[in-house]
Scaffold this active site. Structure first.
Site, PDB file in Angstrom:
ATOM      1  N   GLN A 146      12.694  18.210 -17.608  1.00 60.92           N
ATOM      2  CA  GLN A 146      11.920  19.026 -16.633  1.00 60.92           C
ATOM      3  C   GLN A 146      11.649  18.732 -15.190  1.00 60.92           C
ATOM      4  OE1 GLN A 146       9.208  22.249 -17.708  1.00 60.92           O
ATOM      5  NE2 GLN A 146       8.122  20.494 -18.824  1.00 60.92           N
ATOM      6  N   ARG A 203       3.197  15.823 -23.884  1.00 59.82           N
ATOM      7  CA  ARG A 203       2.347  16.329 -25.090  1.00 59.82           C
ATOM      8  C   ARG A 203       2.582  17.700 -25.190  1.00 59.82           C
ATOM      9  NH1 ARG A 203      -3.993  17.141 -22.712  1.00 59.82           N
ATOM     10  NH2 ARG A 203      -3.370  17.550 -20.403  1.00 59.82           N
ATOM     11  N   GLN A 249      12.110  -1.096 -19.780  1.00 57.69           N
ATOM     12  CA  GLN A 249      12.329  -0.853 -18.494  1.00 57.69           C
ATOM     13  C   GLN A 249      11.561  -1.746 -17.473  1.00 57.69           C
ATOM     14  OE1 GLN A 249      11.097   3.628 -18.177  1.00 57.69           O
ATOM     15  NE2 GLN A 249      12.886   4.078 -19.331  1.00 57.69           N
ATOM     16  N   VAL A 302       5.219   7.922 -13.960  1.00 59.68           N
ATOM     17  CA  VAL A 302       4.780   9.160 -14.521  1.00 59.68           C
ATOM     18  C   VAL A 302       4.766   9.802 -15.669  1.00 59.68           C
ATOM     19  CG1 VAL A 302       5.359  11.630 -13.981  1.00 59.68           C
ATOM     20  CG2 VAL A 302       5.889  10.173 -12.111  1.00 59.68           C
ATOM     21  N   GLY A 303       5.533   9.055 -16.677  1.00 56.10           N
ATOM     22  CA  GLY A 303       5.544   9.449 -18.087  1.00 56.10           C
ATOM     23  C   GLY A 303       4.154   8.906 -18.740  1.00 56.10           C
ATOM     24  N   ASP A 306      -3.193  15.332  -9.398  1.00 58.89           N
ATOM     25  CA  ASP A 306      -4.709  15.393  -9.619  1.00 58.89           C
ATOM     26  C   ASP A 306      -5.245  15.618  -8.190  1.00 58.89           C
ATOM     27  OD1 ASP A 306      -4.417  14.909 -12.534  1.00 58.89           O
ATOM     28  OD2 ASP A 306      -3.947  12.961 -11.662  1.00 58.89           O
ATOM     29  N   ARG A 356      -4.438  18.906  -7.155  1.00 62.92           N
ATOM     30  CA  ARG A 356      -5.222  20.120  -7.800  1.00 62.92           C
ATOM     31  C   ARG A 356      -6.604  20.227  -7.200  1.00 62.92           C
ATOM     32  NH1 ARG A 356      -3.025  18.171 -13.631  1.00 62.92           N
ATOM     33  NH2 ARG A 356      -0.971  19.372 -13.478  1.00 62.92           N
ATOM     34  N   HIS A 368      -5.451   9.121 -15.235  1.00 62.93           N
ATOM     35  CA  HIS A 368      -4.953  10.332 -15.093  1.00 62.93           C
ATOM     36  C   HIS A 368      -4.940  10.896 -16.690  1.00 62.93           C
ATOM     37  CE1 HIS A 368      -2.198  13.810 -14.670  1.00 62.93           C
ATOM     38  NE2 HIS A 368      -1.416  13.176 -15.744  1.00 62.93           N
TER      39      HIS A 368
HETATM   40  P1  NAD Z   1      10.957  16.512 -20.360  1.00 61.38           P
HETATM   41  O1  NAD Z   1      10.784  16.402 -22.123  1.00 61.38           O
HETATM   42  O2  NAD Z   1      11.205  17.735 -19.872  1.00 61.38           O
HETATM   43  O3  NAD Z   1      11.949  15.496 -19.965  1.00 61.38           O
HETATM   44  C1  NAD Z   1      11.796  14.110 -20.390  1.00 61.38           C
HETATM   45  C2  NAD Z   1      13.148  13.660 -20.400  1.00 61.38           C
HETATM   46  O4  NAD Z   1      13.061  12.032 -20.249  1.00 61.38           O
HETATM   47  C3  NAD Z   1      14.052  13.929 -21.339  1.00 61.38           C
HETATM   48  O5  NAD Z   1      15.373  14.377 -20.838  1.00 61.38           O
HETATM   49  C4  NAD Z   1      14.182  12.636 -22.218  1.00 61.38           C
HETATM   50  O6  NAD Z   1      15.705  12.670 -22.687  1.00 61.38           O
HETATM   51  C5  NAD Z   1      14.256  11.691 -21.320  1.00 61.38           C
HETATM   52  N1  NAD Z   1      13.844  10.477 -21.822  1.00 61.38           N
HETATM   53  C6  NAD Z   1      12.843  10.057 -22.882  1.00 61.38           C
HETATM   54  N2  NAD Z   1      12.857   8.767 -22.944  1.00 61.38           N
HETATM   55  C7  NAD Z   1      13.489   8.047 -22.160  1.00 61.38           C
HETATM   56  C8  NAD Z   1      13.919   6.764 -21.846  1.00 61.38           C
HETATM   57  N3  NAD Z   1      13.435   5.883 -22.730  1.00 61.38           N
HETATM   58  N4  NAD Z   1      14.642   6.565 -20.702  1.00 61.38           N
HETATM   59  C9  NAD Z   1      15.143   7.571 -20.224  1.00 61.38           C
HETATM   60  N5  NAD Z   1      15.018   8.867 -20.423  1.00 61.38           N
HETATM   61  C10 NAD Z   1      14.149   9.265 -21.374  1.00 61.38           C
HETATM   62  O7  NAD Z   1       9.326  16.038 -19.992  1.00 61.38           O
HETATM   63  P2  NAD Z   1       9.019  16.270 -18.601  1.00 61.38           P
HETATM   64  O8  NAD Z   1       8.115  17.583 -18.425  1.00 61.38           O
HETATM   65  O9  NAD Z   1       9.934  15.888 -17.623  1.00 61.38           O
HETATM   66  O10 NAD Z   1       7.919  15.238 -18.714  1.00 61.38           O
HETATM   67  C11 NAD Z   1       8.038  13.603 -18.502  1.00 61.38           C
HETATM   68  C12 NAD Z   1       6.757  12.965 -18.785  1.00 61.38           C
HETATM   69  O11 NAD Z   1       6.123  12.991 -17.395  1.00 61.38           O
HETATM   70  C13 NAD Z   1       5.878  13.280 -19.945  1.00 61.38           C
HETATM   71  O12 NAD Z   1       5.535  12.140 -20.512  1.00 61.38           O
HETATM   72  C14 NAD Z   1       4.793  13.939 -19.444  1.00 61.38           C
HETATM   73  O13 NAD Z   1       3.626  14.019 -19.875  1.00 61.38           O
HETATM   74  C15 NAD Z   1       4.540  13.514 -17.819  1.00 61.38           C
HETATM   75  N6  NAD Z   1       3.973  14.030 -17.104  1.00 61.38           N
HETATM   76  C16 NAD Z   1       3.010  13.107 -16.166  1.00 61.38           C
HETATM   77  C17 NAD Z   1       2.647  13.599 -15.155  1.00 61.38           C
HETATM   78  C18 NAD Z   1       1.550  12.897 -14.083  1.00 61.38           C
HETATM   79  O14 NAD Z   1       0.863  13.583 -13.254  1.00 61.38           O
HETATM   80  N7  NAD Z   1       1.422  11.735 -14.238  1.00 61.38           N
HETATM   81  C19 NAD Z   1       2.503  15.168 -14.583  1.00 61.38           C
HETATM   82  C20 NAD Z   1       3.684  15.989 -15.503  1.00 61.38           C
HETATM   83  C21 NAD Z   1       4.314  15.545 -16.564  1.00 61.38           C
HETATM   84  C1  LMR Z   2      -0.247  17.143 -16.006  1.00 60.82           C
HETATM   85  O1  LMR Z   2      -1.398  16.585 -15.432  1.00 60.82           O
HETATM   86  O2  LMR Z   2       0.407  18.157 -15.831  1.00 60.82           O
HETATM   87  C2  LMR Z   2       0.637  16.177 -16.828  1.00 60.82           C
HETATM   88  O3  LMR Z   2       0.083  14.974 -17.059  1.00 60.82           O
HETATM   89  C3  LMR Z   2       1.071  16.818 -18.107  1.00 60.82           C
HETATM   90  C4  LMR Z   2      -0.149  16.861 -18.873  1.00 60.82           C
HETATM   91  O4  LMR Z   2       0.437  16.520 -20.369  1.00 60.82           O
HETATM   92  O5  LMR Z   2      -1.248  17.359 -18.865  1.00 60.82           O
END
Ligand code: NAD
Ligand code: LMR
Length: 331
Positions: A16, A95, A115, A132-133, A162, A165, A190
């Protein structure tokens, strides 16, 4: 075009956030309208995500972005991180409803050992990594610890979403445009313990607390709304934030390559040097400024009340707990 392109690796490129992020990078949102880029798009080695990634690459091709010089689509980390200037580690499980971000730590943490190693082995020595993950602070700690030979100052995690926001909430309460809100620090993790520091924020150049005088709202609803915003989006959308997360990451990297406006600062989770009592080595969010030479420093001398210090201490305690849970992944 004669400018050397910047190579940007994005993991989870078919997810996403990847879908919202890649066009922004290719359109110049991160590095400016004159800077060509090469995208290294990394996914897991399985048929479905790699097929989806091919689709994303086709769409990027169909956008005919003038700045996009080339694309690499791969599940091979050596190829994906080869010679990159930036590694944006987005790929990880999000999550679901009712979970906290650090419930993901055991599942997502191990992603960042391989990684981190692959970045150290293949990327440019100057490569900067942004995680970000989730849980992003502790995952950044894991990546940095496994990237042998690379300074941990080159690893950050994203709290810019954040910050945005918090600015939006304060602006709405004050009845001003969000660009009027400056000096907004997110301290700590975070997570639901983060502290959006309204005491040092400004609105239209004045202390935010002189503009928004409802202390009960600032200490209560304001903080809670920012801390819980990710969960609120998951509840509403059934999916975690993506376009605002991608935007936060564009802002985060742009902030790191652009001098910070004088007197202002940005929120970045980076390796603590012990400032503000945060134990050295933890990846915690601080107020940060970038000078004209591109040097990124924690802003010093910000005064914190007992209220602020308690909030920061709670978030730092959570980071220490997360670190203890994944101690075996720190190399
Ligand atoms: P998503 O499930 O839509 O996409 C994640 C993608 O990562 C998938 O396509 C999956 O195949 C791929 N993936 C998983 N493991 C991988 C790896 N080892 N190597 C390469 N690709 C891999 O999720 P998303 O909505 O894109 O969110 C991704 C992450 O970002 C989540 O952990 C989410 O919680 C986090 N996130 C963090 C913040 C922040 O503010 N820090 C904000 C939003 C989301
Ligand atoms: C966010 O802050 O939107 C992301 O970290 C996704 C989440 O799990 O809240």
């Amino acid at each position: 075009m004669t400018t050397t392109p910047i190579r940007v690796a994005v993991t989870g490129a078919a997810g996403q956030i990847g879908y919202a992020l890649l066009p922004r990078i290719a359109a110049g949102g991160m590095f400016g309208p004159d800077q060509p880029v090469i995208l290294h798009m990394i996914e897991i080695p399985a048929e479905k995500p790699m097929e989806a990634l091919r689709g994303v690459a086709m769409e990027l091709e169909d956008c005919a972005f003038p700045l996009l010089q080339d694309m690499v689509c791969t599940s091979d980390l050596d190829e994906g991180f080869a010679d990159v200037d930036w590694a944006l580690l987005v790929g990880a499980k999000p999550r679901g409803p009712g979970m906290e971000r650090n419930d993901l730590i055991k599942e997502n943490g191990p992603i960042f050992t391989g990684q981190g190693k692959a970045i150290a082995k293949n990327a440019k020595g100057s490569c900067r990594t942004v995680v970000v993950g989730n849980p992003c602070n502790t995952n950044a700690l894991i990546a940095a610890a496994n990237a042998e030979g690379m300074p941990n100052t080159q690893f950050t995690a994203m709290t810019r979403l954040d910050e945005n926001r918090a600015k939006a909430q304060l602006a709405a309460k004050a009845g001003v445009h969000h660009t009027q809100v400056t000096n907004m620090t997110i301290w700590g993790n975070h997570s639901a313990t983060q502290y959006p520091d309204f005491e040092n924020a400004k609105i239209g150049g004045k202390r935010a607390t002189d503009v928004v005088t409802d202390r009960g709202w600032l200490e209560g609803e304001f903080i809670k709304t920012v801390q819980q915003r990710g969960a609120a989006i998951i509840k509403a959308r059934g999916l975690s934030s993506a376009l605002s997360a991608a935007n936060g990451l564009v802002d985060h990297v742009h902030d790191l390559v652009t001098p910070t406006p004088p007197g202002d600062w940005r929120s970045v989770a980076l390796c603590s040097d012990g400032s503000y009592g945060v134990p050295e080595g933890l990846i915690s969010s601080f107020p940060v400024s970038v000078d004209a030479k591109g040097e990124c420093k924690i802003v010093t001398g910000i005064s914190l009340t007992d209220f602020g210090q308690e909030k920061i201490a709670a978030s730092v305690a959570e980071l220490e707990h997360e670190r203890s849970v994944i101690a075996d992944l720190l190399g």
